[in-house]
Design an enzyme around this catalytic site. Structure first.
Site, short mmCIF file in Angstrom:
data_model
loop_
_atom_site.label_atom_id
_atom_site.label_comp_id
_atom_site.label_asym_id
_atom_site.label_seq_id
_atom_site.Cartn_x
_atom_site.Cartn_y
_atom_site.Cartn_z
CB VAL A 41 -5.01 -5.05 13.70
CG1 VAL A 41 -4.90 -6.49 13.23
CG2 VAL A 41 -6.11 -4.34 12.95
CE LYS A 69 -9.80 -3.90 11.35
NZ LYS A 69 -10.35 -3.32 10.09
N GLY A 107 -5.99 1.54 13.09
CA GLY A 107 -6.65 2.26 12.01
C GLY A 107 -7.90 2.94 12.50
N GLY A 108 -8.70 3.37 11.53
CA GLY A 108 -9.89 4.12 11.86
C GLY A 108 -10.92 3.31 12.63
CG MET A 109 -13.12 0.48 10.91
SD MET A 109 -14.71 1.20 11.32
CE MET A 109 -15.61 -0.26 11.84
CG ASP A 115 -10.27 2.99 2.99
OD1 ASP A 115 -9.93 3.94 2.25
OD2 ASP A 115 -9.76 2.78 4.10
CG LEU A 129 -0.42 -7.62 13.95
CD1 LEU A 129 -1.33 -8.51 13.13
CD2 LEU A 129 1.03 -8.00 13.70
N GLY A 130 -1.13 -3.03 14.26
CA GLY A 130 -1.40 -1.73 13.68
C GLY A 130 -2.66 -1.13 14.25
#
Length: 1003
Positions: A128, A143, A123-125, A237, A120-121
């Site tokens: 997902v 995630k 990110g910084g962590m 955030d 799905l995507g």
């Protein structure tokens, strides 16, 4: 993942697999170009005159070999090529393709029990993924935390687990729900609600949105942030990309990856927007530069006001199509001035609100998100009300206006046409769509539930139409009824119409929990006959309650959540709903909402203090609104809290007396509800036989009101069986559970959660009757059925786990028992306060399991937690203080720290416990403990004297009932050791050891 040779074909590609499965021919429509695909190290023929090229997967980097189209080439083996570089979603796609092409079974890509579907995507962590949960039959988002976000190993893992668990407690309509946190092959991952839709930035970009629509979406986002702040969670955030707009139009806050509860350390790097001035800058602070608050930029502690700043940046960007200057630029400017764009135009009140929320100093912003929400919601409403008031020529006074409007539309028509009015929302098409929605949940009882619910919906629609038609007839000029009575009836019927419509809408998106309780939801609708008001109707019995449609909608939603036993979600939603209800100045609605909130806290999550506070406030608001019909319910609920949660029968009786003295709009229904609470008080008062008699009487009343298969009758039978168990009439309780289980299996199906609850009780009966194998079978099936509806994390599932753990202990399967108890405790940690009675029971069983497993330190830790729970609120504690103190002392002695046990044994000596008067053998426990302390302190004479006193008590008491046989055996041996140390009474010492050995072999 495929590597293609030659020109791409036209649409309508077909795949043909050659026998050696080494080469595939992909052909388009007739006359289209052939496309070759090679796998498994196959050799491709030359292709003279044809342009040949590779289409590669960028995930494989530069591993693609050069290719000369005029030469034969050996295709690389895709089993090896890039397999270490494929992510989980690519691997899932690759395996699926191979399975289809070669008709071979390939295992799905798994993360724990979850089946990965797609990415799905990122990110910084971490990354997902969309995934399937085969156990619960639902799609989720997962995630997977990046390894480099766990730089400090176990410490970072523990921190992330704590934060995720805290967020899991946050259940709110405008926050993405976290389901669980787990690990698989060393990877830490968080399982969340999968929201289908787009983020707030994409929603804004798709079309030009009017200001009203933008504010509506952002108010929802603000409510999600406000709910998080109430739980002590700061997002840190918030931005347009972190707010999801679901296909249902509802906004949910996502990606709390930077959220920290009670911490100030930033853990991730900011995003770097392409082309931005900060694109080349790497900050050590968390967040996204455009949205970062001034205190975040400075690296200072962040609180809820930091989220308010970020929220205001996002709202400014949405309204004016560009964000305000970043905080870092404003801080560099000595004045810190903020000038909002003048185009597009925006109301002055909104500009003022944004300017305040964007203040550099947190103290200058709104005190909370709730305060900002009030401005965003109430200001447009006030302006609209002023506009309406200016043009209003004729209006009905007070709350009658809504109902009058409802009937004014239909009075010119024939009164019989109210059937058409209800038919607009309940007809054959709607019926079929709702049936499909029920079946789509996959619940094994969905069809049976729908058939019951459909019949009840039909009956309600017909009754409403009949009552509405009669009210319409009464509105004719020759009617003897007063205009006021008619107006009150109309308001009431309009309110019922909207509640019925809202329930149908809820059914359209029902989950398994709602499907399981659908008939109870329909039964909870207010009867239309209650809306008929005549001049003889006492003022106390006239229709009352909130008239604002939005308030009614919120209350109906909260009622459904309490009905489906979604405790935390109900509490969170009602907290949010009450804020909006108050903004509408609906005092009656506030009273009803506070009653629902108090009921959810008391009955569903065992939060006694919170329930008591809400219910007292509910009574005050009901008084202010002259909402008399609500008062007896509030008093009765307060009595329930005192009896069941606080174990305080005297206080409970005071509240029950008030409840009985109030006026009851439906006396027979009230009689049953009051009897249910009084029976709970009788059980707390150790009068279970009286409770049995009262519950039999209540069951007789319900049988006279409802058919035998009515949900209320079934629940009353379950309640009576429980009282029989409390009265130790086990055979009758067991038989009642058996009959009720058979009836529910026939009416609801074996997999229905109500059936499972009875099967749980039935299994507990079998355990008490020492039918272990049958008990285990019943409990295991009950657990599976409950998980199928509610998931792993539910109070009834946890209760079943504890019951199964006790069976495991009886069977000697201690490790398995501890695993079950740990799972139950994980549920209790999220869903209930530490003082919840079932959680305390689980702690007691867990301590016993640790003891039997030889893990005395683990048992000691549990006993100390129980003591902390008691000491935090002694007046309302259900912890057995006497036994807890004795167990702490015993554990310390086992660990060789007997001297440290003195304060615990000494404290227990001074207690006045009911158990000590009814069970004298309990007095031996602190005496024995003090004897052991004396022996450890080198005072064998005193030790022998105390142990002898303890032994005398134990020898003259019925030990088997109390389970003190092991204590008796230990005391005999300890006294013998004391005599040996003293060098006295050797014959007595030998006799004590002989008797101890005989008792031990006998048990």
């Amino acid at each position: 993942m495929l590597y293609l040779v030659a020109e791409e074909p036209a649409d309508g590609v077909e795949i043909a697999v050659e026998q050696d499965a080494a080469r595939l021919a992909l052909a388009g429509p007739p006359g289209g170009e052939e496309l070759l695909v090679a796998l498994h190290g196959a050799t491709l023929p030359r292709s003279p005159g044809r342009e040949t090229r590779w289409l590669t997967d960028p995930a494989l980097g530069d591993t693609t070999p050069a290719m000369d189209p005029q030469q034969e080439h050996t295709w690389p083996d895709l089993e090896q090529l890039g397999s270490d570089k494929r992510d989980l979603a690519d691997e899932a796609m690759y395996r699926s393709l191979k399975s289809k092409l070669f008709d071979e079974a390939y295992p799905p890509v798994q993360l724990g029990r979850f089946r990965v579907v797609q990415t799905l995507g990122q990110g910084g962590m971490g990354v997902v993924y969309a995934a399937e949960d085969p156990q619960l039959g639902r799609q989720v988002a997962i995630k997977v935390i990046r390894d480099d976000r766990l730089r400090e190993g176990a410490k970072d893992r523990a921190r992330l687990l704590r934060e995720a668990q805290m967020q899991a407690k946050l259940s709110h309509p405008n926050v993405v729900q976290i389901h669980e946190v787990s690990e698989s092959d060393g990877a830490l991952f968080i399982v969340m609600e999968l929201v289908k839709g787009c983020n707030l930035r994409e929603w804004l970009d798709r079309e030009t949105r009017p200001l009203a629509a933008i504010l509506e979406r952002f108010v929802e986002a603000a409510r999600g942030l406000s709910a998080a702040h109430q739980k002590g969670i700061v997002h840190r955030d918030f931005k347009l990309a972190n707010a999801m707009v679901g296909e249902d139009g509802r906004v949910r806050i996502a990606d709390f990856g930077l959220a920290v509860a009670g911490q100030s350390e930033q853990e991730t790097e900011p995003e770097r927007p392409p082309g931005s001035a900060a694109a080349g800058h790497t900050s050590k602070h968390a967040g996204t530069p455009t949205y970062m608050s001034p205190e975040q930029v400075r690296g200072r502690d962040c609180d809820a006001r930091s989220d308010q700043y970020s929220f205001a940046v996002a709202l400014t960007e949405a309204v004016f199509r560009r964000p305000p200057p970043p905080a870092i630029e404003r801080l560099a400017d000595r004045t810190g001035a903020l000038t909002l764009p003048t185009d597009p135009p925006a109301p002055q009140w909104l500009r003022q609100a944004l300017t305040r929320a964007l203040s550099l100093d947190p103290a200058d912003r709104f005190p909370s998100m709730a305060a900002l929400i009030d401005v965003l919601v109430e200001t447009p409403k006030r302006r609209k009300r002023r506009a309406l008031a200016a043009g209003l020529v004729v209006a009905l006074a007070g709350s009658t206006a809504l109902g009058a409007t409802f009937f004014a539309e239909t009075r010119p028509r024939e009164c019989s046409q109210y059937e058409d009015r209800i038919g607009e929302i309940w007809d054959g098409v709607r019926e079929e769509s709702l049936r499909a929605a029920f079946v789509a949940t996959g619940a094994p009882y969905a069809e049976q539930s729908w058939q019951r619910t459909r019949g009840m919906l039909d009956a309600y629609a017909k009754e409403w139409a009949k009552v509405a038609s009669n009210a319409c007839e009464a509105s004719r000029p020759d009617s003897p009824l007063s205009a006021r009575n008619l107006a009150e009836s109309e308001v009431c019927l309009g309110r019922q119409y909207r509640s019925f419509a809202s329930l149908l809408d809820e059914f359209a998106t029902a989950d398994r929990a709602l499907v399981a309780n659908a008939d109870e939801a329909v039964a909870g609708l207010s009867p239309p006959l209650q809306c008929i008001v005549s001049s003889s109707t006492p003022s106390e019995d006239r229709p009352a309650g909130p008239t604002n449609p939005r308030v009614r909608e919120l209350l109906d939603r909260g009622k459904l959540l309490t009905l489906t036993h979604e405790g935390r979600e109900a509490v969170s939603f009602l907290d949010y709903a009450l804020a909006e209800i108050r903004s509408n100045s609906d005092v009656a609605g506030e009273a009803e909402g506070l009653l629902l909130l108090g009921r959810a806290k008391g009955r569903l999550i065992g939060d006694g203090p919170g329930a008591e506070e809400n219910l007292n406030e509910a009574f005050n608001r009901a008084n202010a609104a002259k909402y008399s019909a609500l008062k007896w319910e509030i008093w009765n609920e307060l009595a329930q809290v005192q009896a069941v949660v606080f174990d305080a029968p005297r206080e409970a009786r005071k509240y029950l007396k008030h409840a009985k003295s109030e006026r009851h709009p439906d006396p027979r229904v009230a009689e049953v509800a009051l009897a249910a609470v009084e029976s709970e008080i009788l059980i707390v008062e150790a009068r279970p036989l009286d409770a049995v008699a009262l519950r039999r009487q209540a069951l007789d009343t319900l049988n006279s009101l409802y058919p035998a298969d009515h949900r209320e009758v079934m629940l009353a039978r379950l309640s009576l069986a429980a009282a029989l168990g409390e009265a130790r009439q086990l055979q009758e309780a067991h038989e009642m559970h058996r009959q009720l289980l058979a009836d529910l299996q026939r009416e609801y199906g074996r997999e229905h959660p109500l059936t499972a609850r009875v099967e749980l009780n039935f299994g507990l009966d079998l355990h008490e009757l020492e039918q272990t194998a049958a008990a285990r079978e019943a409990l295991e099936h009950a657990r599976a059925a409950l998980v199928n509806t509610y998931g792993e994390r539910h109070l009834w599932v946890a209760k079943t786990e504890v019951a199964l753990a006790q069976l495991d202990l009886d069977d000697g399967a201690i490790t398995r028992a501890i695993e079950r108890l740990d799972a139950a405790m994980a549920t209790y940690e999220v869903l209930v306060p530490p003082t919840h009675a079932e959680r305390i029971t689980a702690l007691i069983v867990l301590a016993e399991a640790h003891q039997r497993n030889g893990q005395t330190p683990g048992a000691l830790a549990v006993y100390r937690e129980l003591l902390d729970i008691h000491d935090a609120d002694p007046a309302h504690s259900s912890v057995d203080l006497f036994t807890t103190l004795a167990n702490i002392g015993d554990a310390l002695c086992v660990l060789g720290q007997c001297a440290d046990a003195l304060p615990y044994f000494a404290r227990s000596i001074g207690l006045k416990s009911p158990d000590l008067s009814s069970e004298p053998a309990m007095k031996a426990l602190p005496l024995r403990g003090l004897g052991l302390v004396a022996l450890a302190d080198g005072e064998p004479q005193l030790g022998a004297m105390l142990l002898q006193r303890a032994l005398t008590i134990l020898e003259h008491a019925p030990l088997e009932r109390l389970g003190l046989e092991a204590i008796l055996i230990a005391t005999m041996r300890e006294l013998a050791d004391a005599y040996t140390t003293l060098g006295s009474k050797p014959q007595r010492a030998r006799e004590l050891r002989r008797r101890a050995a005989e008792l031990e072999s006998a048990h």
